[in-house]
Design an enzyme around this catalytic site. Structure first.
Site, PDB file in Angstrom:
ATOM      1  N   ARG A   1     -10.850 -12.374   6.204  1.00  0.00           N
ATOM      2  CA  ARG A   1     -10.312 -12.083   4.878  1.00  0.00           C
ATOM      3  C   ARG A   1     -10.127 -13.390   4.101  1.00  0.00           C
ATOM      4  NH1 ARG A   1      -5.605 -12.423   2.678  1.00  0.00           N
ATOM      5  NH2 ARG A   1      -4.369 -12.635   4.570  1.00  0.00           N
ATOM      6  N   ALA A  48       0.830  -1.203   0.000  1.00  0.00           N
ATOM      7  CA  ALA A  48       0.000   0.000   0.000  1.00  0.00           C
ATOM      8  C   ALA A  48       0.867   1.257   0.000  1.00  0.00           C
ATOM      9  CB  ALA A  48      -0.944  -0.013   1.196  1.00  0.00           C
ATOM     10  N   GLY A  49       1.817   1.340   0.919  1.00  0.00           N
ATOM     11  CA  GLY A  49       2.629   2.552   1.054  1.00  0.00           C
ATOM     12  C   GLY A  49       3.586   2.738  -0.114  1.00  0.00           C
ATOM     13  N   HIS A  64      -2.308 -14.306  11.878  1.00  0.00           N
ATOM     14  CA  HIS A  64      -1.747 -14.066  10.560  1.00  0.00           C
ATOM     15  C   HIS A  64      -2.059 -12.667  10.017  1.00  0.00           C
ATOM     16  CE1 HIS A  64      -0.371 -14.916   6.579  1.00  0.00           C
ATOM     17  NE2 HIS A  64      -1.554 -14.844   6.041  1.00  0.00           N
ATOM     18  N   ARG A 110     -10.481 -20.439   6.306  1.00  0.00           N
ATOM     19  CA  ARG A 110      -9.465 -20.410   7.364  1.00  0.00           C
ATOM     20  C   ARG A 110     -10.035 -20.446   8.771  1.00  0.00           C
ATOM     21  NH1 ARG A 110      -5.429 -15.877   4.603  1.00  0.00           N
ATOM     22  NH2 ARG A 110      -4.682 -17.285   2.991  1.00  0.00           N
ATOM     23  N   HIS A 121      -4.594 -18.227  10.986  1.00  0.00           N
ATOM     24  CA  HIS A 121      -4.379 -19.073   9.817  1.00  0.00           C
ATOM     25  C   HIS A 121      -4.171 -20.511  10.261  1.00  0.00           C
ATOM     26  CE1 HIS A 121      -2.852 -20.532   6.054  1.00  0.00           C
ATOM     27  NE2 HIS A 121      -3.059 -19.367   5.483  1.00  0.00           N
TER      28      HIS A 121
END
Lengths: 251, 656
Positions: B454, B63-64, B420, B349, B285
Site C-alpha cells: 500500500r 470504513a465502518g 503496520h 516502504r 513500515h
C-alpha cells in the site's frame, strides 16, 4: 526499579471498592501501561485477577487511558497521556497511587475502567455539521483563513479522554464542550447551526451530570493535548449570544 | 467442545486448488465509466422500504463509521458495533500522514488516471484494476465531503487547502491535518455517525465484540456478540452484515496497531465460508521506534514524512561502538542513498524496510539490541536551521523524546521497521460483497485495492471511499433483489452460533493452565516475525508451519484465563482473539509458502534479482490467492482470481 503501587480495585459498578498495595519490578524504558502489564502477568500467574484498565492505541491519540496517577489525571508529565508516560520519570522505591478518573458523570465499571458514554451523548446533541454524504460542494468552494483553520485544529485536537472532567473540582466537561464548539465555530461550515448547537450541547452536558464551570483552569492544566482554556470563553460567548441576544431563533 | 481437541492432520501445506473465484459484479468495458455504469445497474430500494431493512456494521473506524452514518442517512435501520468504549476510538484515529486525492489543485499533472496508475504500480500489480480506478475517482468526493463536515485540514494563507508529497509518487496530492489526519477524518465520520444515532437511524453498541457470524440458507443474517461489561452473549439479526473490523497486524504481537485490533470478526466469517485473500501481504513500515526490551507491548510509528529530511545510516565498520556523533561522515554508510541513488531516502516502504534489515543482519545495526538504524537530521538542521526543522517535525520529535528519553535534535533517531498494515483480507467482489451473500467487507478488512503493497496516505482514502460512497450504493442492490424472510431467534443456525460462542468462552475459562494469554501471543508473534516477516524462505515458512500448530495445541491445553465470563474480563477477550490469530498465522505462512515469488511487501529469499531486489513472477502468480477454510489445521483450498491488467502493464519496479 522496585515500585510500591496503591491501585484502586473495584469488582463492578456496585462494589464499594478499595485501595490495594502491590509491589512491582519495572524498568526505566517501560511505559506506565507496560509496568501495569508486568503487574497483571504476575497477578494472573499467582491466581489473582488482573487490574482492568482501558487502553488501546498506546500512542497518545485514541483517548482510552483513564487513570489518575498520584492525584493527577494521566500523571505528572505535562501534555502526556498515561500510555506515553515512561517509567524513567520514577525511581527505585517510589510509591505510586493509581485511581480511575472520578466524576459524577463517569461511573466506575471495574477497577480503573470508567463509563464515558456521556461524552458521546453530548456530541449527539449537536457536535457535527448536518451534511449528508454526497451533498458536498467542491472543497475549494469555501476558502477558510489559515488563522481560523489553525485555531479550529487546535480545538479539534481533543482526544475525548475526559482528563478535564477528572481534574475539575465540579466534574464539568466545559473544556471538552468548548473544544468541539470552537472546532466547528471557527469553520464557515459550522456557522448555520452555531447557536442551536451550543444551546443543545450545553443542555445535554448538564443533563448528563457534568457540573458547572467555575474557571479554576484545572482542566486545561490536565489536558494531554493542551486544549487552550479560552475555548470555554467561546462556549460562554456563544451561549450568551444564543440565549440572551436571541441569535438562536434568528439563525 | 470440538475446537479444543481437533487433531492436526499431517499435511496442512498440501492444499488443493479449487475452482477459480470470479468477480461477477464488476462491469467490463472502458474503465473510466465502470463505476458509473455499475451505479446505474444497481437496483434501488424504495425509500419507504429502507426503513424496514436492517443492516449490521461491525467496526466504527473510517470504513465502518462512514458506512453506518451514510446507511443511516439513507434510512436503513443500522446497528453498529465496536469493542472500544466509544466509536471515536477506532484505530483509524492514529493515522498520521494524510489522505490522497486526485484533485490536481497543484496543477502538477495529477489526475484520476495518475492516482490509479500509481496505486496499481505501487501495489506491485497484485490489485484489481476496476476497484483501484473507482478508488481514484472517489478520492475527490472524499475531500469535498470531509471539508463540508468541518474537518480542519491544513490550509495556505489564501484559505485554500494545502497538500504535500508522500512516498513513491511525484505529485503533491496528499491532504493532511498536521500529523493527525486520521484523527480528524475519523472525528468527521464519528460526528456524522453520532448525528444518525441522535436521529434514531443507527443504534450504537460500544464495548460489544462480534464472536460469530450467523449464516442462514447460505446468507449472512446476523452476528453473535458478547457484551464486554456484562458478559452477556447476544444475537443480532439483520438483512445484511458489513464487516469493517480492520486489519490483522497484531498477529505479530508487536505492531503499530492498537492493542485491541484483532482478526476475530473476519476470521469467524472465514470459518463460515468467506474466502480470505492474500493473507501474507503485510506492510512493514520502515520508520518505527525500535523495541527497547522484553516488556515492549506495541510499536510506535514515526511518520514517513521524516524521510524527506532525515538521512538513514549505519556505521561502515562492523562492531563500531562509538556514539553516533563521534563517527565521522566518511565512516558512515548512508545505505539507501548508496543503493538507490535516484530515490535515496525516499524509496517506498517495502524497499526501505528490507534495506534496514539487511544492514542489521550484517551486524551493523545500532542501539542496545543491534536492531536499529540511524535517522539523522544533522544535515537538515545545518541546512535549514533548527526552527525550520522544529516547525515541520516538532511534534514527532517530542513524541520520540517522550518514548526514548533521547533528544533527536542532538542525537540521531534510532528507527527500525515494524508491522503496520495488512493488504490481505476477506475476498470481495466489485460490490465489496464477500463469498457469503449478504456479507460485505470494507476498509482494511478487505483485500481489494492495495495489491501487495500500500502506498502512503492511501489507507484513509480507501476506508472512506468504501464507507461513504461504495458500500452504501452497492449494498442496496442486494437488499432490493433479495426479499428475505425474518429469521426467528430460535432458528437452528442461530442457536448453533450462540452455542459455539458459549462453548468457546467456557473452554477458555476452564483450561486453567500455567501460561498467560500474552505469553502465547508474544511467542506466536516472534515466530511470525522470524519466519513470515520481512524476508520469507521455504525453509523458514515450513519451520513456522511446524511451530504454530504445536504452540496452538499448547495454548488450548495450558492457557490460564482468570475470572468468569459474566463480567468485564480483559484476559478472556484477549484469549479469544489470540486463538483466532493462531489459525490465521498458519494460513499466512501457507500463503507465503505457496507464493514463490517476491512482490511488494512479500519478499521470498528464493526469488530475487541478481542485485538482491524483489523478482516478481507474473506468469505463475498474477492472481489473488483466496483461501477456503476446511477445518482447523486442515489443508485449505486455494481459489485463484486471475488479475487482468488492461491499462497498467506490469513492469519491474525500479527505484535505482
Amino acid at each position: 526499579m522496585k515500585l510500591n503501587l496503591k491501585v484502586w480495585r473495584q469488582r463492578d459498578s456496585v462494589d464499594k471498592g478499595r485501595m490495594v498495595n502491590y509491589e512491582v519490578d519495572a524498568d526505566e524504558d517501560m511505559s506506565f501501561l507496560e509496568m501495569l502489564d508486568v503487574l497483571n502477568e504476575k497477578l494472573i500467574l499467582a491466581g489473582d485477577e488482573p487490574v482492568a484498565f482501558d487502553h488501546d492505541c498506546r500512542e497518545g491519540i485514541c483517548g482510552a487511558c483513564s487513570m489518575v496517577i498520584d492525584g493527577q489525571p494521566h500523571g505528572p508529565q505535562k501534555a502526556t497521556t498515561t500510555c506515553q508516560l515512561h517509567m524513567r520519570h520514577y525511581s527505585d522505591g517510589d510509591s505510586i497511587v493509581v485511581e480511575p478518573f472520578r466524576a459524577g458523570a463517569f461511573p466506575v465499571i471495574k477497577d480503573l475502567v470508567v463509563d464515558r458514554g456521556a461524552f458521546d451523548k453530548v456530541i449527539q446533541a449537536g457536535g457535527y455539521v448536518s451534511v449528508n454524504t454526497g451533498s458536498a460542494p467542491d472543497a475549494h468552494a469555501t476558502p477558510v483563513s489559515k488563522v481560523a483553520a489553525d485555531r479550529s485544529f487546535a480545538a479539534a485536537n481533543c482526544i475525548g479522554c475526559g482528563a478535564c472532567v477528572a481534574a475539575c473540582p465540579n466534574g464539568s466537561a466545559s473544556l471538552f464542550l468548548g473544544a468541539k464548539l470552537t472546532h466547528l465555530g471557527e469553520m464557515p461550515q459550522g456557522q448555520p447551526e452555531r447557536y442551536e448547537r451550543v444551546v443543545n450541547m450545553v443542555e445535554t452536558h448538564d443533563d448528563a451530570g457534568f457540573g458547572g464551570c467555575t474557571n479554576t483552569g484545572a482542566c486545561a492544566t490536565a489536558c494531554p493535548k493542551e486544549i487552550p482554556l479560552d475555548v470555554i470563553s467561546q462556549l460562554n460567548r456563544d451561549y450568551l449570544k444564543a440565549t440572551v441576544a436571541g441569535r438562536r431563533n434568528r439563525g | 467442545m470440538t475446537d479444543a481437541h481437533t487433531t492436526t492432520p499431517v499435511n496442512y501445506s498440501d492444499y488443493e486448488t479449487g475452482e477459480p473465484v470470479v468477480d461477477k459484479a464488476g462491469p467490463s468495458g472502458p474503465i473510466e465509466t465502470r463505476w458509473e455504469r455499475r451505479q446505474f445497474g444497481v437496483k434501488l430500494v424504495n425509500p419507504a422500504n429502507k426503513r424496514s431493512k436492517k443492516i449490521i456494521v461491525v467496526g466504527s473506524g473510517l470504513a465502518g463509521g462512514a458506512a453506518s452514518a451514510t446507511l443511516g442517512e439513507a434510512g436503513y435501520q443500522v446497528s453498529t458495533f465496536c469493542y472500544q468504549d466509544s466509536p471515536r476510538r477506532a484505530h483509524s484515529i492514529a493515522a498520521q500522514g494524510g489522505i490522497n486525492a486526485a484533485k490536481n489543485y497543484r496543477n502538477d499533472g495529477d489526475s484520476v488516471y495518475r492516482l490509479f496508475y500509481d496505486t496499481v504500480k505501487g501495489g506491485d500489480f497484485r490489485a484489481r484494476e476496476s476497484n483501484v480506478h473507482r478508488l481514484a475517482e472517489i478520492s475527490r468526493n472524499i475531500i469535498d465531503q470531509c471539508v463540508a463536515q468541518g474537518v480542519p485540514f491544513a490550509r495556505e494563507y489564501g484559505g485554500l487547502l494545502d497538500t504535500r508529497s508522500f512516498g513513491g509518487v511525484q505529485v503533491s496530492r496528499t491532504f493532511y491535518a498536521r500529523g493527525q489526519t486520521g484523527q480528524q477524518l475519523l472525528l468527521g465520520a464519528y460526528q456524522a455517525l453520532e448525528r444518525q444515532i441522535h436521529a434514531g437511524t443507527v443504534t450504537m453498541f460500544p464495548r460489544h465484540e462480534m464472536l460469530e457470524l450467523i449464516v442462514v440458507d447460505g446468507r449472512a443474517r446476523g452476528i453473535v456478540t458478547r457484551d464486554m461489561i456484562s458478559g452477556e452473549v447476544e444475537t443480532h439479526l439483520a438483512d445484511a452484515v458489513v464487516l469493517a473490523s480492520g486489519g490483522y497486524g497484531n498477529v505479530f504481537y508487536l505492531s503499530t496497531n492498537a492493542k485491541g485490533c484483532n482478526v476475530t470478526a473476519s476470521w469467524r466469517a472465514h470459518r463460515k465460508g468467506a474466502l480470505f485473500a492474500n493473507p501474507c501481504f503485510t506492510q512493514i513500515h520502515p520508520t518505527c521506534i525500535p523495541v527497547s526490551g522484553d516488556h515492549q507491548s506495541k510499536l510506535t510509528l514515526m511518520s514517513e514524512s521524516l524521510r524527506n529530511d532525515g538521512r538513514v545510516w549505519v556505521p561502515k565498520q562492523l562492531g563500531d561502538d562509538r556514539g553516533p556523533n563521534e563517527i565521522p561522515h566518511d565512516e558512515r554508510d548512508y545505505f539507501l542513498e548508496r543503493k538507490y541513488p535516484a530515490f535515496g531516502n525516499l524509496v517506498p516502504r517495502d524497499i526501505a524496510s528490507r534495506a534496514a534489515k539487511e544492514v542489521c543482519d550484517e551486524k551493523r545495526g545500532v542501539g542496545p539490541s543491534g536492531l536499529g538504524v540511524y535517522l539523522d537530521f544533522d544535515d537538515a538542521i545545518q541546512r535549514l536551521g533548527r526552527p525550520a526543522v522544529e516547525a515541520k517535525y516538532g511534534n514527532l520529535f517530542e513524541m520520540y523524546e517522550r518514548i526514548t528519553g533521547e533528544d533527536p535534535y542532538k542525537v540521531p533517531m534510532r528507527i527500525f521497521p515494524a508491522v503496520h498494515y495488512t493488504m490481505g483480507g476477506l475476498w470481495v467482489d466489485y460490490d465489496l460483497q464477500s463469498t457469503i451473500p449478504g456479507l460485505y467487507v470494507a476498509g482494511e478488512a478487505n483485500f481489494s485495492d492495495h495489491g501487495a503493497n500500500r502506498l502512503g496516505a492511501s489507507a484513509l482514502m480507501q476506508g472512506l471511499a468504501d464507507g461513504y460512497f461504495v458500500l452504501p450504493n452497492t449494498i442496496g442492490d442486494y437488499i432490493a433483489t433479495n426479499n428475505l424472510d425474518p429469521v426467528p431467534d430460535d432458528a437452528p443456525e442461530v442457536l448453533e452460533a450462540r452455542r459455539s460462542v458459549d462453548d468457546r468462552v467456557e473452554t477458555l475459562l476452564s483450561i486453567n493452565g500455567t501460561r498467560t494469554v500474552d505469553s502465547f501471543h508474544r511467542e506466536l508473534g516472534q515466530i511470525m516475525w522470524d519466519y513470515c516477516g520481512m524476508e520469507r524462505t521455504e525453509e523458514g515458512l515450513r519451520k513456522a508451519l511446524d511451530l504454530i500448530p504445536e504452540l496452538r495445541r499448547e495454548f488450548w491445553n495450558n492457557v490460564k484465563v482468570p475470572g468468569t465470563g459474566a463480567e468485564l474480563n480483559q484476559s478472556l477477550e484477549k484469549a479469544g482473539r489470540v486463538a483466532d490469530f493462531f489459525e490465521l498465522a498458519e494460513l499466512m505462512c501457507l500463503d507465503a509458502l505457496h507464493r514463490n515469488e517476491s512482490c511488494g511487501g512479500h519478499f521470498r529469499g528464493e526469488s530475487q534479482t541478481p542485485d538482491g531486489e524483489a523478482a516478481r513472477d507474473d506468469d505463475n502468480f498474477g492472481y489473488a490467492a483466496a483461501w477456503e477454510f476446511t477445518g482447523r489445521g486442515q489443508a485449505p483450498v486455494l481459489h485463484k482470481e486471475e488479475l487482468e491488467f488492461e491499462y497498467v502493464h506490469p513492469t519491474q519496479r525500479s527505484y535505482k
